[in-house]
Design a protein around this motif. Structure first.
Motif, PDB file in Angstrom:
ATOM      1  N   ALA A 181     -29.811  -3.326 -11.398  1.00 54.35           N
ATOM      2  CA  ALA A 181     -29.559  -3.441 -12.840  1.00 54.35           C
ATOM      3  C   ALA A 181     -28.071  -3.343 -13.171  1.00 54.35           C
ATOM      4  CB  ALA A 181     -30.335  -2.370 -13.589  1.00 54.35           C
ATOM      5  N   ASN A 182     -27.351  -2.441 -12.535  1.00 55.00           N
ATOM      6  CA  ASN A 182     -25.940  -2.248 -12.885  1.00 55.00           C
ATOM      7  C   ASN A 182     -25.045  -3.376 -12.387  1.00 55.00           C
ATOM      8  OD1 ASN A 182     -26.405   0.077 -14.267  1.00 55.00           O
ATOM      9  ND2 ASN A 182     -25.955   1.438 -12.572  1.00 55.00           N
ATOM     10  N   ILE A 183     -25.332  -3.926 -11.222  1.00 53.62           N
ATOM     11  CA  ILE A 183     -24.465  -4.979 -10.686  1.00 53.62           C
ATOM     12  C   ILE A 183     -24.832  -6.352 -11.268  1.00 53.62           C
ATOM     13  CG2 ILE A 183     -25.761  -5.499  -8.574  1.00 53.62           C
ATOM     14  CD1 ILE A 183     -21.958  -5.167  -8.793  1.00 53.62           C
ATOM     15  N   LYS A 184     -26.026  -6.472 -11.849  1.00 53.42           N
ATOM     16  CA  LYS A 184     -26.483  -7.697 -12.510  1.00 53.42           C
ATOM     17  C   LYS A 184     -26.283  -8.943 -11.649  1.00 53.42           C
ATOM     18  CE  LYS A 184     -25.564  -5.933 -17.151  1.00 53.42           C
ATOM     19  NZ  LYS A 184     -26.855  -5.436 -17.446  1.00 53.42           N
ATOM     20  N   THR A 185     -26.850  -8.925 -10.466  1.00 50.84           N
ATOM     21  CA  THR A 185     -26.776 -10.093  -9.601  1.00 50.84           C
ATOM     22  C   THR A 185     -28.068 -10.215  -8.825  1.00 50.84           C
ATOM     23  OG1 THR A 185     -25.425 -11.277  -8.002  1.00 50.84           O
ATOM     24  CG2 THR A 185     -25.778  -8.949  -7.577  1.00 50.84           C
TER      25      THR A 185
ATOM     26  N   VAL B 180     -16.249  -6.326   1.864  1.00 48.38           N
ATOM     27  CA  VAL B 180     -17.667  -6.641   2.032  1.00 48.38           C
ATOM     28  C   VAL B 180     -17.925  -7.994   1.391  1.00 48.38           C
ATOM     29  CG1 VAL B 180     -20.026  -5.903   1.569  1.00 48.38           C
ATOM     30  CG2 VAL B 180     -18.224  -4.200   1.825  1.00 48.38           C
ATOM     31  N   TYR B 181     -18.512  -8.897   2.152  1.00 51.36           N
ATOM     32  CA  TYR B 181     -18.881 -10.214   1.647  1.00 51.36           C
ATOM     33  C   TYR B 181     -20.394 -10.335   1.646  1.00 51.36           C
ATOM     34  CZ  TYR B 181     -14.006 -11.358   2.598  1.00 51.36           C
ATOM     35  OH  TYR B 181     -12.640 -11.356   2.617  1.00 51.36           O
ATOM     36  N   PHE B 182     -20.937 -10.956   0.627  1.00 55.92           N
ATOM     37  CA  PHE B 182     -22.364 -11.211   0.543  1.00 55.92           C
ATOM     38  C   PHE B 182     -22.591 -12.679   0.835  1.00 55.92           C
ATOM     39  CE2 PHE B 182     -21.422  -7.500  -1.877  1.00 55.92           C
ATOM     40  CZ  PHE B 182     -22.445  -6.630  -1.515  1.00 55.92           C
ATOM     41  N   LEU B 183     -23.619 -12.969   1.597  1.00 56.53           N
ATOM     42  CA  LEU B 183     -23.852 -14.329   2.062  1.00 56.53           C
ATOM     43  C   LEU B 183     -24.823 -15.065   1.151  1.00 56.53           C
ATOM     44  CD1 LEU B 183     -24.111 -13.546   5.876  1.00 56.53           C
ATOM     45  CD2 LEU B 183     -22.075 -14.017   4.504  1.00 56.53           C
ATOM     46  N   ASP B 184     -24.567 -16.369   0.960  1.00 54.67           N
ATOM     47  CA  ASP B 184     -25.477 -17.200   0.179  1.00 54.67           C
ATOM     48  C   ASP B 184     -26.538 -17.784   1.108  1.00 54.67           C
ATOM     49  OD1 ASP B 184     -24.268 -19.298   1.554  1.00 54.67           O
ATOM     50  OD2 ASP B 184     -23.179 -20.066  -0.179  1.00 54.67           O
ATOM     51  N   LYS B 185     -27.364 -18.682   0.579  1.00 46.91           N
ATOM     52  CA  LYS B 185     -28.474 -19.225   1.373  1.00 46.91           C
ATOM     53  C   LYS B 185     -28.013 -20.045   2.573  1.00 46.91           C
ATOM     54  CE  LYS B 185     -29.045 -23.196  -1.654  1.00 46.91           C
ATOM     55  NZ  LYS B 185     -29.907 -23.868  -2.598  1.00 46.91           N
ATOM     56  N   ASN B 186     -26.752 -20.504   2.559  1.00 48.63           N
ATOM     57  CA  ASN B 186     -26.223 -21.278   3.679  1.00 48.63           C
ATOM     58  C   ASN B 186     -25.451 -20.413   4.676  1.00 48.63           C
ATOM     59  OD1 ASN B 186     -27.189 -23.694   2.532  1.00 48.63           O
ATOM     60  ND2 ASN B 186     -25.410 -23.787   1.202  1.00 48.63           N
ATOM     61  N   GLY B 187     -25.391 -19.102   4.406  1.00 46.46           N
ATOM     62  CA  GLY B 187     -24.667 -18.195   5.291  1.00 46.46           C
ATOM     63  C   GLY B 187     -23.183 -18.110   4.999  1.00 46.46           C
ATOM     64  N   ASN B 188     -22.743 -18.688   3.890  1.00 49.36           N
ATOM     65  CA  ASN B 188     -21.329 -18.635   3.497  1.00 49.36           C
ATOM     66  C   ASN B 188     -21.097 -17.455   2.559  1.00 49.36           C
ATOM     67  OD1 ASN B 188     -20.828 -21.069   4.879  1.00 49.36           O
ATOM     68  ND2 ASN B 188     -21.579 -22.230   3.134  1.00 49.36           N
TER      69      ASN B 188
ATOM     70  N   LEU C  33     -19.229 -12.253  -5.859  1.00 54.20           N
ATOM     71  CA  LEU C  33     -19.545 -10.856  -5.588  1.00 54.20           C
ATOM     72  C   LEU C  33     -18.857 -10.412  -4.304  1.00 54.20           C
ATOM     73  CD1 LEU C  33     -21.298  -8.400  -6.436  1.00 54.20           C
ATOM     74  CD2 LEU C  33     -23.082  -9.321  -4.967  1.00 54.20           C
ATOM     75  N   LYS C  34     -17.982  -9.422  -4.422  1.00 49.09           N
ATOM     76  CA  LYS C  34     -17.261  -8.893  -3.266  1.00 49.09           C
ATOM     77  C   LYS C  34     -17.182  -7.388  -3.392  1.00 49.09           C
ATOM     78  CE  LYS C  34     -14.266 -12.758  -2.154  1.00 49.09           C
ATOM     79  NZ  LYS C  34     -12.917 -13.268  -2.128  1.00 49.09           N
ATOM     80  N   GLY C  35     -16.892  -6.737  -2.292  1.00 53.78           N
ATOM     81  CA  GLY C  35     -16.753  -5.290  -2.303  1.00 53.78           C
ATOM     82  C   GLY C  35     -15.572  -4.837  -1.481  1.00 53.78           C
ATOM     83  N   GLN C  36     -15.060  -3.665  -1.814  1.00 53.58           N
ATOM     84  CA  GLN C  36     -13.978  -3.021  -1.069  1.00 53.58           C
ATOM     85  C   GLN C  36     -14.480  -1.664  -0.588  1.00 53.58           C
ATOM     86  OE1 GLN C  36     -11.622  -5.935  -0.961  1.00 53.58           O
ATOM     87  NE2 GLN C  36     -10.613  -4.080  -0.347  1.00 53.58           N
TER      88      GLN C  36
ATOM     89  N   GLY D  52     -19.462 -12.873 -11.314  1.00 57.22           N
ATOM     90  CA  GLY D  52     -20.456 -13.856 -11.750  1.00 57.22           C
ATOM     91  C   GLY D  52     -21.134 -13.441 -13.046  1.00 57.22           C
ATOM     92  N   ALA D  53     -21.121 -12.136 -13.355  1.00 55.93           N
ATOM     93  CA  ALA D  53     -21.682 -11.647 -14.619  1.00 55.93           C
ATOM     94  C   ALA D  53     -20.603 -11.753 -15.690  1.00 55.93           C
ATOM     95  CB  ALA D  53     -22.127 -10.196 -14.466  1.00 55.93           C
TER      96      ALA D  53
END
Length: 153
Positions: free
Chosen positions: A84-88, A109-117, A122-125, A140-141
């Motif tokens: 809920a807080n990150i809204k993604t 920190v990287y989050f991967l999409d459906k293609n693995g990219n 959305l990123k993290g430190q 993205g929000a």
């Protein structure tokens, strides 16, 4: 009579084989759950909208990282049940368990999409040390949201 038996026997065999119970040829789906050596729980600590000040979160949600060798730096899958807080939303690697893939390079920190990219929105430190923390920023929000997490011990 001989000719009649020659025709009758194959017809009877065909009728007998047609009446047999047929089994499904589809094999059962076996779900092999992701196994991990350690689970690291990050608790939501503070939230910030756009460039405003950080606001403490009273009862934060858990963001759990799964590691195969017991080190937080080797985490490559995570569980985040209440987002809920990150809204993604994440593209799940394992839909049933809501497990999704992440990539940790250096302190990012990287989050991967459906293609693995790596996703751009959305990123993290990660800051490792005495007061280990993680900050996720969701551009993205609208407006952009940042959530600060503390590693539970």
């Amino acid at each position: 009579m001989k000719t009649f038996l020659k025709f009758l026997c194959p017809i009877m065999a065909l009728v007998l084989f047609q009446s047999c119970k047929k089994e499904s040829t589809e094999s059962k789906v076996v779900i092999d759950p992701y196994t991990y050596a350690a689970k690291f729980n990050w608790m939501e600590d503070s939230i910030k909208v756009d460039n405003s000040a950080w606001t403490k979160v009273a009862k934060g949600n858990l963001f759990s990282w799964l590691s195969q060798d017991g080190k937080v730096q080797k985490s490559n899958f995570a569980i985040y049940n209440k987002r809920a807080n990150i809204k993604t939303d994440f593209v799940y690697a394992i839909q049933k368990d809501s497990v999704f893939a992440l990539k940790l390079l250096s302190d990012t920190v990287y989050f991967l999409d459906k293609n693995g990219n790596s996703r751009a929105d959305l990123k993290g430190q990660v800051t490792l040390g005495k007061d280990t923390s993680l900050i996720l920023r969701n551009t993205g929000a609208s407006p952009a949201i940042s959530v600060k997490y503390k590693l539970e011990k």
